[in-house]
Design a protein around this motif. Structure first.
Motif, PDB file in Angstrom:
ATOM      1  N   GLN A  60       0.914  -1.265   0.009  1.00  0.00           N
ATOM      2  CA  GLN A  60       0.009  -0.063   0.184  1.00  0.00           C
ATOM      3  C   GLN A  60       0.973   1.308   0.037  1.00  0.00           C
ATOM      4  N   LEU A  61       2.042   1.463   0.784  1.00  0.00           N
ATOM      5  CA  LEU A  61       2.727   2.380   0.964  1.00  0.00           C
ATOM      6  C   LEU A  61       3.615   2.557  -0.437  1.00  0.00           C
ATOM      7  N   LYS A  62       3.727   1.569  -1.267  1.00  0.00           N
ATOM      8  CA  LYS A  62       4.337   1.664  -2.450  1.00  0.00           C
ATOM      9  C   LYS A  62       3.609   2.344  -3.521  1.00  0.00           C
ATOM     10  N   THR A  63       2.362   1.963  -3.428  1.00  0.00           N
ATOM     11  CA  THR A  63       1.054   2.158  -4.477  1.00  0.00           C
ATOM     12  C   THR A  63       0.343   3.403  -4.164  1.00  0.00           C
ATOM     13  N   ARG A  64       0.454   4.060  -3.088  1.00  0.00           N
ATOM     14  CA  ARG A  64      -0.231   5.450  -2.764  1.00  0.00           C
ATOM     15  C   ARG A  64       0.254   6.175  -1.739  1.00  0.00           C
ATOM     16  N   LYS A  65      -0.107   7.402  -1.801  1.00  0.00           N
ATOM     17  CA  LYS A  65       0.736   8.528  -1.199  1.00  0.00           C
ATOM     18  C   LYS A  65       0.216   8.336   0.380  1.00  0.00           C
ATOM     19  N   ILE A  66       1.108   9.067   1.284  1.00  0.00           N
ATOM     20  CA  ILE A  66       0.743   8.806   2.817  1.00  0.00           C
ATOM     21  C   ILE A  66      -0.475   9.631   3.126  1.00  0.00           C
ATOM     22  N   GLY A  67      -1.297   9.122   3.908  1.00  0.00           N
ATOM     23  CA  GLY A  67      -2.360   9.579   4.182  1.00  0.00           C
ATOM     24  C   GLY A  67      -3.637   9.416   3.096  1.00  0.00           C
ATOM     25  N   GLU A  68      -3.565   9.066   2.034  1.00  0.00           N
ATOM     26  CA  GLU A  68      -4.535   8.785   1.112  1.00  0.00           C
ATOM     27  C   GLU A  68      -5.201   7.336   1.261  1.00  0.00           C
ATOM     28  N   PRO A  69      -6.320   7.677   1.254  1.00  0.00           N
ATOM     29  CA  PRO A  69      -7.259   6.292   1.421  1.00  0.00           C
ATOM     30  C   PRO A  69      -6.854   5.522   0.377  1.00  0.00           C
ATOM     31  N   LYS A  70      -7.274   3.936   0.857  1.00  0.00           N
ATOM     32  CA  LYS A  70      -7.286   3.014  -0.307  1.00  0.00           C
ATOM     33  C   LYS A  70      -8.389   3.092  -1.207  1.00  0.00           C
ATOM     34  N   GLN A  71      -8.130   3.025  -2.601  1.00  0.00           N
ATOM     35  CA  GLN A  71      -8.807   3.032  -3.599  1.00  0.00           C
ATOM     36  C   GLN A  71      -9.512   1.849  -3.850  1.00  0.00           C
ATOM     37  N   LYS A  72     -10.839   2.041  -3.603  1.00  0.00           N
ATOM     38  CA  LYS A  72     -11.582   0.892  -4.012  1.00  0.00           C
ATOM     39  C   LYS A  72     -12.393   0.717  -5.391  1.00  0.00           C
ATOM     40  N   THR A  73     -12.021  -0.658  -5.820  1.00  0.00           N
ATOM     41  CA  THR A  73     -12.500  -0.767  -7.059  1.00  0.00           C
ATOM     42  C   THR A  73     -13.998  -1.145  -7.217  1.00  0.00           C
ATOM     43  N   VAL A  74     -14.674  -0.119  -8.076  1.00  0.00           N
ATOM     44  CA  VAL A  74     -16.099  -0.110  -8.077  1.00  0.00           C
ATOM     45  C   VAL A  74     -16.491  -0.982  -9.424  1.00  0.00           C
ATOM     46  N   GLU A  75     -17.184  -1.883  -9.133  1.00  0.00           N
ATOM     47  CA  GLU A  75     -17.670  -2.809 -10.151  1.00  0.00           C
ATOM     48  C   GLU A  75     -18.749  -2.308 -11.067  1.00  0.00           C
ATOM     49  N   ASN A  76     -18.815  -1.911 -12.232  1.00  0.00           N
ATOM     50  CA  ASN A  76     -19.761  -1.623 -13.369  1.00  0.00           C
ATOM     51  C   ASN A  76     -20.499  -2.659 -13.389  1.00  0.00           C
ATOM     52  N   LYS A  77     -21.896  -2.374 -13.115  1.00  0.00           N
ATOM     53  CA  LYS A  77     -22.748  -3.275 -13.158  1.00  0.00           C
ATOM     54  C   LYS A  77     -23.190  -3.419 -14.778  1.00  0.00           C
ATOM     55  N   LYS A  78     -23.024  -2.440 -15.433  1.00  0.00           N
ATOM     56  CA  LYS A  78     -23.301  -2.373 -16.955  1.00  0.00           C
ATOM     57  C   LYS A  78     -22.231  -3.380 -17.546  1.00  0.00           C
ATOM     58  N   PHE A  79     -20.972  -3.442 -17.236  1.00  0.00           N
ATOM     59  CA  PHE A  79     -20.068  -4.388 -17.696  1.00  0.00           C
ATOM     60  C   PHE A  79     -20.398  -5.752 -17.460  1.00  0.00           C
ATOM     61  N   ARG A  80     -20.882  -6.093 -16.117  1.00  0.00           N
ATOM     62  CA  ARG A  80     -21.243  -7.213 -15.749  1.00  0.00           C
ATOM     63  C   ARG A  80     -22.286  -7.786 -16.518  1.00  0.00           C
ATOM     64  N   GLU A  81     -23.451  -7.090 -16.930  1.00  0.00           N
ATOM     65  CA  GLU A  81     -24.647  -7.325 -17.855  1.00  0.00           C
ATOM     66  C   GLU A  81     -24.078  -7.483 -19.092  1.00  0.00           C
ATOM     67  N   ASP A  82     -23.192  -6.648 -19.575  1.00  0.00           N
ATOM     68  CA  ASP A  82     -22.752  -7.052 -20.969  1.00  0.00           C
ATOM     69  C   ASP A  82     -21.907  -8.352 -21.254  1.00  0.00           C
ATOM     70  N   GLU A  83     -21.053  -8.673 -19.917  1.00  0.00           N
ATOM     71  CA  GLU A  83     -20.395  -9.783 -19.931  1.00  0.00           C
ATOM     72  C   GLU A  83     -21.367 -11.083 -19.949  1.00  0.00           C
ATOM     73  N   GLU A  84     -22.235 -11.055 -19.220  1.00  0.00           N
ATOM     74  CA  GLU A  84     -23.113 -12.265 -19.211  1.00  0.00           C
ATOM     75  C   GLU A  84     -23.904 -12.077 -20.575  1.00  0.00           C
ATOM     76  N   ARG A  85     -24.262 -11.113 -21.151  1.00  0.00           N
ATOM     77  CA  ARG A  85     -25.182 -11.226 -22.449  1.00  0.00           C
ATOM     78  C   ARG A  85     -24.098 -11.833 -23.418  1.00  0.00           C
ATOM     79  N   LEU A  86     -22.783 -11.347 -23.595  1.00  0.00           N
ATOM     80  CA  LEU A  86     -22.123 -11.949 -24.536  1.00  0.00           C
ATOM     81  C   LEU A  86     -21.706 -13.205 -24.152  1.00  0.00           C
TER      82      LEU A  86
END
Length: 323
Positions: free
Chosen positions: A235-261
Motif C-alpha cells: 500500500q505504501l508503494k502504490t499510494r501517497k501517505i494519508g491517501e485512502p485506499k482506492q476501492k475498485t467499483v464494479e460496473n454493473k453495466k459491464f457485468r450485464e454486457d459480459e453475461e449477455r456476451l
C-alpha cells in the motif's frame, strides 16, 4: 416459458466478541463467522468477501499508524483463519483449493475437518493424508508452528500439533455422562459417546492449545511481521501517505454486457455444434449411399464378366481353338 434471472446472493462476515479465561489468563476473542460460504450454486469468487474483510482490518490498522498520535490504537486484525473442510472422504474440492490459496496469502490459515465423527478412524487418517497431499501439491500456504525449542516438552507438544494437521474436530456443547461416570462435553450415539476433549475422538485440545496456548503470541507476531507487513509495504508503494485506499467499483453495466456476451457465445457454440452434427450425418449418409452404389456396380461387373465368359465358351471360334 421464460426463465427469470436469479438475483446474486451475497453473504457478509459476522463478528462475535467472547471473553475467555484459561488457567487464570483472560483473553478477549473476536470470532468472525462467514455463514453461507460455499452454499450457492455459483461459488465463483465467493472467498473475495473474506479476503476483503481481512484486508479491511489491515487498512484500519494502517490508518491508525499514519496518525500523528498513535496512542490507544485498536487492533482488530485477523490473526488466524480456520478453514473448515467437509468430511467427504475424497479430499479438497476445487472451491476449497482456490479459497484456501486466497485466504492463506493474507492470514494464518489452519485447516480443520468438521464433523469428524462421521468418518471411521482409518477413513479419517486416509482423508487427512489426502488433504495434506492436496495442500502440498497446490502450494497452499498454511500456518505451521515452530517445532524447535529449548524446552523439550514444548518441542514435543509442537510436533504432536503439527502431526495432527488437519485438525479433526467434533463439536458438542451438551454435558453427557461417560462410561466411567465422568461428566464431559460430547455427543451421544446408539453405539457410544464421542468426547469433545478426548484425543481418541477429536483434535480439539490440540487446536485449542495452538490457538490460545503457547502459540498464540506467535500467531500475532506472524500476522504483524508477515501478512500485515506485506499489505503495508504494498500500500505504501502504490499510494501517497494519508491517501485512502482506492476501492475498485464494479460496473454493473459491464457485468450485464459480459453475461449477455457469454450467453450469445454459448448459443453460437450450440448452433455450430448442431450444424456440425447435421453435416457429419449428411457425410455418413452420403458415404453409405456411395458404398451401396459401389457394391451394386461391383455386382454388375461380376455379372457381366460371367456373361462374357459364357458367351465365349458357346462361340464357334472358341470351340475351334479349343480343338
Amino acid at each position: 416459458m421464460t426463465l427469470k434471472k436469479v438475483p446474486e446472493l451475497i453473504y457478509y462476515p459476522q463478528i462475535t466478541c467472547i471473553d475467555l479465561e484459561e488457567k487464570g489468563f483472560k483473553v478477549k476473542l473476536n470470532v468472525v463467522d462467514t455463514p453461507g460460504f460455499g452454499d450457492f450454486v455459483n461459488n465463483r469468487n465467493c472467498w473475495v468477501p473474506v479476503v476483503d474483510f481481512i484486508e479491511g482490518q489491515y487498512e484500519q490498522y494502517l490508518m491508525q499508524e499514519m496518525q500523528p498520535v498513535r496512542s490507544g490504537m485498536v487492533d482488530l486484525r485477523v490473526h488466524v483463519s480456520l478453514y473448515f473442510i467437509r468430511p467427504n472422504g475424497h479430499g479438497l474440492k476445487a472451491l476449497d483449493v482456490e479459497a484456501m490459496k486466497a485466504v492463506g496469502r493474507v492470514s494464518n490459515l489452519i485447516p480443520v475437518i468438521s464433523k469428524a465423527d462421521t468418518l471411521g478412524p482409518s477413513a479419517l487418517l486416509e482423508f487427512k493424508k489426502k488433504v495434506m497431499d492436496a495442500i502440498s501439491v497446490h502450494n497452499i500456504r498454511i500456518y505451521t508452528p515452530q517445532i524447535e525449542s529449548e524446552d523439550e516438552m514444548t518441542a514435543m507438544a509442537s510436533k504432536d500439533i503439527v502431526a495432527a494437521y488437519p485438525f479433526a474436530i467434533v463439536g458438542g456443547t451438551q454435558d453427557v455422562i461417560a462410561g466411567d461416570g465422568r461428566v464431559v462435553k460430547g455427543r451421544v450415539y446408539p453405539w457410544g459417546i464421542v468426547e469433545v476433549e478426548s484425543d481418541k475422538h477429536s483434535d480439539f485440545k490440540k487446536l485449542r492449545s495452538l490457538l490460545i496456548g503457547g502459540h498464540m503470541l506467535d500467531l500475532i507476531n506472524t500476522t504483524q511481521e508477515v501478512h500485515y507487513d506485506v499489505y503495508r509495504t504494498l500500500q505504501l508503494k502504490t499510494r501517497k501517505i494519508g491517501e485512502p485506499k482506492q476501492k475498485t467499483v464494479e460496473n454493473k453495466k459491464f457485468r450485464e454486457d459480459e453475461e449477455r456476451l457469454r450467453e450469445e457465445f454459448t448459443k453460437k457454440v450450440k448452433v455450430e455444434e448442431e450444424r456440425f452434427r447435421k453435416w457429419e450425418q449428411r457425410l455418413i449418409t452420403e458415404r453409405d449411399r456411395l458404398n451401396e452404389d459401389l457394391e451394386k456396380d461391383h455386382t454388375l461387373v461380376k455379372k457381366l464378366e460371367s456373361e462374357i465368359e459364357n458367351f465365349q465358351k458357346n462361340s464357334p471360334s472358341y470351340k475351334y481353338f479349343k480343338k
